[in-house]
Design an enzyme around this catalytic site. Structure first.
Site, PDB file in Angstrom:
ATOM      1  N   HIS A 181     -14.045 -10.624   7.923  1.00  0.00           N
ATOM      2  CA  HIS A 181     -15.775 -11.010   7.127  1.00  0.00           C
ATOM      3  C   HIS A 181     -17.044  -9.699   6.907  1.00  0.00           C
ATOM      4  O   HIS A 181     -17.284  -9.282   6.037  1.00  0.00           O
ATOM      5  CB  HIS A 181     -16.025 -12.408   6.637  1.00  0.00           C
ATOM      6  CG  HIS A 181     -15.377 -13.170   6.255  1.00  0.00           C
ATOM      7  ND1 HIS A 181     -14.621 -14.780   6.904  1.00  0.00           N
ATOM      8  CD2 HIS A 181     -14.266 -12.976   5.672  1.00  0.00           C
ATOM      9  CE1 HIS A 181     -14.348 -15.296   6.216  1.00  0.00           C
ATOM     10  NE2 HIS A 181     -14.278 -14.405   5.333  1.00  0.00           N
ATOM     11  N   GLU A 211      10.445  -5.551 -10.003  1.00  0.00           N
ATOM     12  CA  GLU A 211      10.034  -4.543  -8.971  1.00  0.00           C
ATOM     13  C   GLU A 211      11.356  -4.554  -8.038  1.00  0.00           C
ATOM     14  O   GLU A 211      11.334  -4.259  -7.215  1.00  0.00           O
ATOM     15  CB  GLU A 211       9.166  -5.316  -7.633  1.00  0.00           C
ATOM     16  CG  GLU A 211       9.044  -6.773  -8.038  1.00  0.00           C
ATOM     17  CD  GLU A 211       7.872  -7.402  -7.178  1.00  0.00           C
ATOM     18  OE1 GLU A 211       7.107  -7.142  -6.183  1.00  0.00           O
ATOM     19  OE2 GLU A 211       8.227  -8.839  -6.745  1.00  0.00           O
ATOM     20  N   CYS A 268       0.510  -3.396 -10.969  1.00  0.00           N
ATOM     21  CA  CYS A 268       0.025  -4.436 -10.282  1.00  0.00           C
ATOM     22  C   CYS A 268       0.123  -3.941  -8.740  1.00  0.00           C
ATOM     23  O   CYS A 268      -1.019  -4.235  -7.201  1.00  0.00           O
ATOM     24  CB  CYS A 268       0.037  -5.405 -10.229  1.00  0.00           C
ATOM     25  SG  CYS A 268       2.033  -6.423 -10.110  1.00  0.00           S
TER      26      CYS A 268
HETATM   27  C1  PEP Z   1       4.650  -4.511  -5.453  1.00  0.00           C
HETATM   28  O1  PEP Z   1       5.761  -5.074  -4.802  1.00  0.00           O
HETATM   29  O2  PEP Z   1       3.877  -3.684  -5.756  1.00  0.00           O
HETATM   30  C2  PEP Z   1       3.145  -6.115  -5.131  1.00  0.00           C
HETATM   31  C3  PEP Z   1       2.773  -5.995  -6.291  1.00  0.00           C
HETATM   32  O3  PEP Z   1       3.639  -6.989  -4.824  1.00  0.00           O
HETATM   33  P1  PEP Z   1       3.767  -7.125  -3.633  1.00  0.00           P
HETATM   34  O4  PEP Z   1       2.918  -5.946  -2.746  1.00  0.00           O
HETATM   35  O5  PEP Z   1       2.418  -8.398  -3.274  1.00  0.00           O
HETATM   36  O6  PEP Z   1       4.503  -6.907  -2.588  1.00  0.00           O
HETATM   37 MG    MG Z   2       6.661  -7.131  -4.763  1.00  0.00          MG
END
Ligand code: PEP
Ligand code: MG
Length: 566
Positions: free
Chosen positions: A186, A428, A499
Site C-alpha cells: 500500500h 501462451e 496481455c
Molecule cells: C503471461 O503468461 O504472459 C500472462 C499474462 O500470464 P501470467 O503472467 O499471469 O502467467
Molecule cells: Mg501465463
C-alpha cells in the site's frame, strides 16, 4: 548508493525526516472485571473506526477514492465479527484487551506473512496497521504526524502505513524511502497515486540516515543516494527535469483514443489482480481490462472464496469499468502460483504440470463456481471469460461446455447473465500457438501471454537466472510464434490481444502493429506511454520495420536493429 525496490517513478531531492514508530509496549495483566475490559476494547475499536474514517476522507482528497478504500478496508477488518468475537473470548478468559488484540492479530499476521505471495503479505501489513492503531488507542499513545512535514521532505520510515500516509501533503513530500514493502504494497500504491518518487525495501534504512540530511530518491531505478556530492546532485536535478517534462508530455495522451500515426485504432487495456486495481486502470486511462488475474482472490486466505464472494469481486470490477470490456481469466494456479490450502502436490516440473485449465477441468465444482460467478457478473458490464494455458482443442471445448452447463443452471434459477458472453483463450503455450489456426475457429478471442509463451517456446523457466539470457520475446522463434498467432486470429476474424509484459515493450510495438494485433493490455502505469508509442508509427513504417526484423536470425541482431529504429 543504496538499492531498493523502485516503487513509484520519478526523482526526489530533499531532506530526511525519520518517522519513528511510537512505542506500543505494555505489560500484559490478568483482568477480573471482564465486562469493563470488553467495554474498554469496544470503545477503542469505535475510536479507531472514527479516526480511520477521518483519515479516509483526507486521503480521498489528496490521493483519490482507491487509496481511501485501503483505509476503509481497515475498518472492515476490525469490524470482522470473527476477529472481534475471538478477542472478546480471550478477554472473558482473563486476558487484558491489549494482549487479546495482539494475540489474535498476530495469528493472522503469521498466517499472511508465511506465504510467498506479495499480495497476501500485504494483508499482514494491513492487520499490523490495524493492530497498531487499536493498541495505540488502548494505551493512549499518539501516532506520528506527517502532515506537519516542511516543503522538500523525504520521508524515511520502517514501514509507511496507510494511516501514516493519510496526512501526506504532496506539495511538501518529495520522496519516500522505507525498509519494508514491495511494488504492490500500500505504501507503493499510495506513493504512485500521489506521484511521489519512492524506493522501498532498503534494509536497516532507519539507521542509515539522520534527520535533515540531503538525500536523492530515484524511484524509477530503485536507487537512493545518501550524502550526494555536487556532481551527483547536479545530475539528478537534470534527471528530475527530464522526468517531469516526460510526464507532462504523456499527460497529453490522457483522454485520447489509441491510434497509430496512420489512423488505425487500437484497444489499450489494463492488467489487474483485484477489483481495486480496476480503479487504477480507469484512473490511468485504460480503455478496459484485458486480463483480470483471479488467482489473487484465492490467495491470502485459508479457504476457497465462495461463488458470492467471487461474484462481488467480478461485479465490482465490471461496475468500475462502466461498460468497458473486462476479460476475466479463470483460475491460473500452479507453476509459480501456489495456493497452500488447495493442497497442490509438489511436482518435479510445476510449469509443465497440473495447473491452470488442466486443474480446473479436473476440479469441476471449483471451476463451475468461478464460471457461475463470472456469468452472474456479466449482467453488470461487458464481462468476458478467458481460459489460461490452453494446449489443445479439447480443453477449450470442455471449458466451453462447462460454461454452457452453468448458463443452464442460472437460467433454471432465473439468474441474469449475458447469454452471448465471449469465451476466449490465452495463447501462451507453444502448442496453442501451433494450433492457433484450429483454436481460432472456436475461441471468441485470443490474448497472447508472452510471459509464458517465451518460456515455453525457449524451453526456459521464467524465473531461472541461469537461462535468463535465452528468455526474450525478441528471440526469432518467439517472434514467429507471435506472428503466427496474430495471423491465425486475423484470418479467422477474431480479435487478438496481448496481455504479457511484452505488450508494453516499445521495441515490439511496431512489430505487433504490423502483424495485426488489435488490443494491448498493460499495467495501468504503462497506459499513456504505450499510447504514445503506438501513436508514433504509421502502419507502413511498422510493416517496414517488421519485415526487416523478421529477416534477421538471432535475438542479438533483432534487438540491435530495433534499437536503431527506436
Ligand atoms: C503471461 O503468461 O504472459 C500472462 C499474462 O500470464 P501470467 O503472467 O499471469 O502467467
Ligand atoms: Mg501465463
Amino acid at each position: 548508493m543504496l538499492n531498493g525496490i523502485a516503487a513509484s517513478d520519478g526523482i526526489g531531492i530533499g531532506k530526511v525526516l525519520l518517522i519513528q514508530e511510537v512505542s506500543l509496549a505494555y505489560t500484559p495483566h490478568p483482568v477480573t472485571d471482564t465486562d469493563a475490559e470488553i467495554a474498554r476494547f469496544r470503545e477503542a475499536v469505535q475510536a479507531f473506526i472514527l479516526n480511520t474514517e477521518e483519515q479516509a476522507r483526507a486521503l480521498k482528497e489528496s490521493a483519490g477514492e482507491k487509496e481511501a478504500e485501503i483505509m476503509l478496508g481497515h475498518i472492515s477488518m476490525i469490524n470482522d465479527p470473527y476477529l472481534q468475537g475471538e478477542i472478546e473470548k480471550l478477554i472473558v478468559g482473563g486476558s487484558c484487551a491489549e494482549a487479546a488484540l495482539e494475540a489474535m492479530c498476530d495469528m493472522f499476521i503469521n498466517v499472511f506473512s508465511a506465504t510467498d505471495d506479495e499480495v497476501t503479505r500485504q494483508r499482514a501489513a494491513d492487520v499490523r496497521d490495524v493492530k497498531a492503531g487499536v493498541l495505540g488507542l488502548l494505551l493512549g499513545v499518539n501516532e506520528v504526524k506527517i502532515s506537519d512535514a516542511p516543503k522538500g521532505t523525504v520521508l524515511v520510515a520502517k514501514e509507511l502505513t496507510p494511516s501514516m500516509t493519510a496526512g501526506i501533503n504532496k506539495d511538501n513530500i518529495v520522496g519516500i524511502i522505507t525498509e519494508t514493502g514491495g511494488k504492490t504494497s500500500h505504501s507503493a500504491i499510495l506513493a504512485r497515486a500521489l506521484e511521489i518518487p519512492a524506493v522501498l525495501s532498503i534494509p536497516d534504512v532507519m539507521t542509515v540516515f539522520e534527520n535533515g540530511e540531503l538525500v536523492i530518491v530515484d524511484g524509477t531505478e530503485g536507487l537512493v543516494i545518501d550524502r550526494p556530492n555536487g556532481a551527483q546532485e547536479k545530475h539528478y536535478r537534470e534527471e528530475r527535469e527530464r522526468f517531469r517534462a516526460e510526464r507532462r508530455l504523456l499527460d497529453q495522451y490522457r483522454g485520447k483514443k489509441t491510434v497509430s500515426a496512420s489512423g488505425e485504432e487500437y484497444e489499450l487495456f489494463c492488467n489487474i489482480g483485484n477489483p481495486e486495481n480496476a480503479v487504477a486502470a480507469v484512473e490511468r486511462d485504460g480503455e478496459g481490462v484485458g486480463l483480470f488475474r483471479t488467482e489473487f482472490l484465492f490467495m491470502g486466505r485459508t479457504a476457497l472464496p465462495s461463488e458470492d464472494e467471487q461474484f462481488e469481486a467480478y461485479k465490482k470490477a465490471a461496475i468500475i469499468l462502466k461498460g468497458r470490456p473486462v476479460i476475466i481469466r479463470t483460475l491460473d494456479i500452479g507453476g509459480d502460483k501456489d495456493i497452500p490450502y488447495m493442497g497442490l502436490e509438489k511436482e518435479e516440473n510445476p510449469f509443465m504440470g497440473f495447473r491452470a485449465i488442466r486443474y480446473c477441468l479436473q476440479n469441476r465444482e471449483l471451476f463451475k463456481t468461478q464460471l457461475r460467478a463470472i456469468l452472474r457478473a456479466s449482467a453488470f458490464g461487458d464481462v468476458r471469460i478467458m481460459f489460461p494455458l490452453v494446449t489443445c482443442l479439447e480443453e477449450l471445448r470442455q471449458g466451453k461446455a462447462l460454461v454452457e452447463e452453468c448458463k443452464q443452471e442460472l437460467r433454471a434459477d432465473g439468474v441474469a447473465f449475458n447469454e452471448a458472453i465471449p469465451v476466449g483463450i490465452m495463447v501462451e503455450t507453444a502448442a496453442a500457438a501451433m494450433l492457433a489456426d484450429v483454436l481460432a475457429k472456436e475461441a471468441a478471442f485470443f490474448s497472447i501471454g508472452t510471459n509464458d509463451l517465451t518460456g515455453y517456446t525457449m524451453s526456459c523457466d521464467r524465473g531461472n537466472s541461469n537461462v535468463s539470457y535465452l528468455y526474450s520475446v525478441l528471440q526469432p522463434s518467439v517472434l514467429r510464434m507471435i506472428r503466427r498467432i496474430i495471423r491465425c486470429g486475423v484470418k479467422n476474424g477474431i480479435p487478438v490481444g496481448m496481455c504479457g509484459e511484452a505488450a508494453a515493450d516499445p521495441a515490439l510495438i511496431p512489430l505487433l502493429i504490423s502483424f495485426g494485433l488489435t488490443e494491448f493490455s498493460v499495467s495501468p502505469t504503462s497506459v499513456l506511454r504505450v499510447r504514445k508509442c503506438i501513436a508514433r508509427w504509421t502502419k507502413r513504417e511498422a510493416d517496414q520495420v517488421a519485415e526487416q526484423a523478421m529477416e534477421l536470425v538471432t535475438m542479438g541482431e533483432i534487438s540491435e536493429y530495433l534499437k536503431t529504429v527506436l
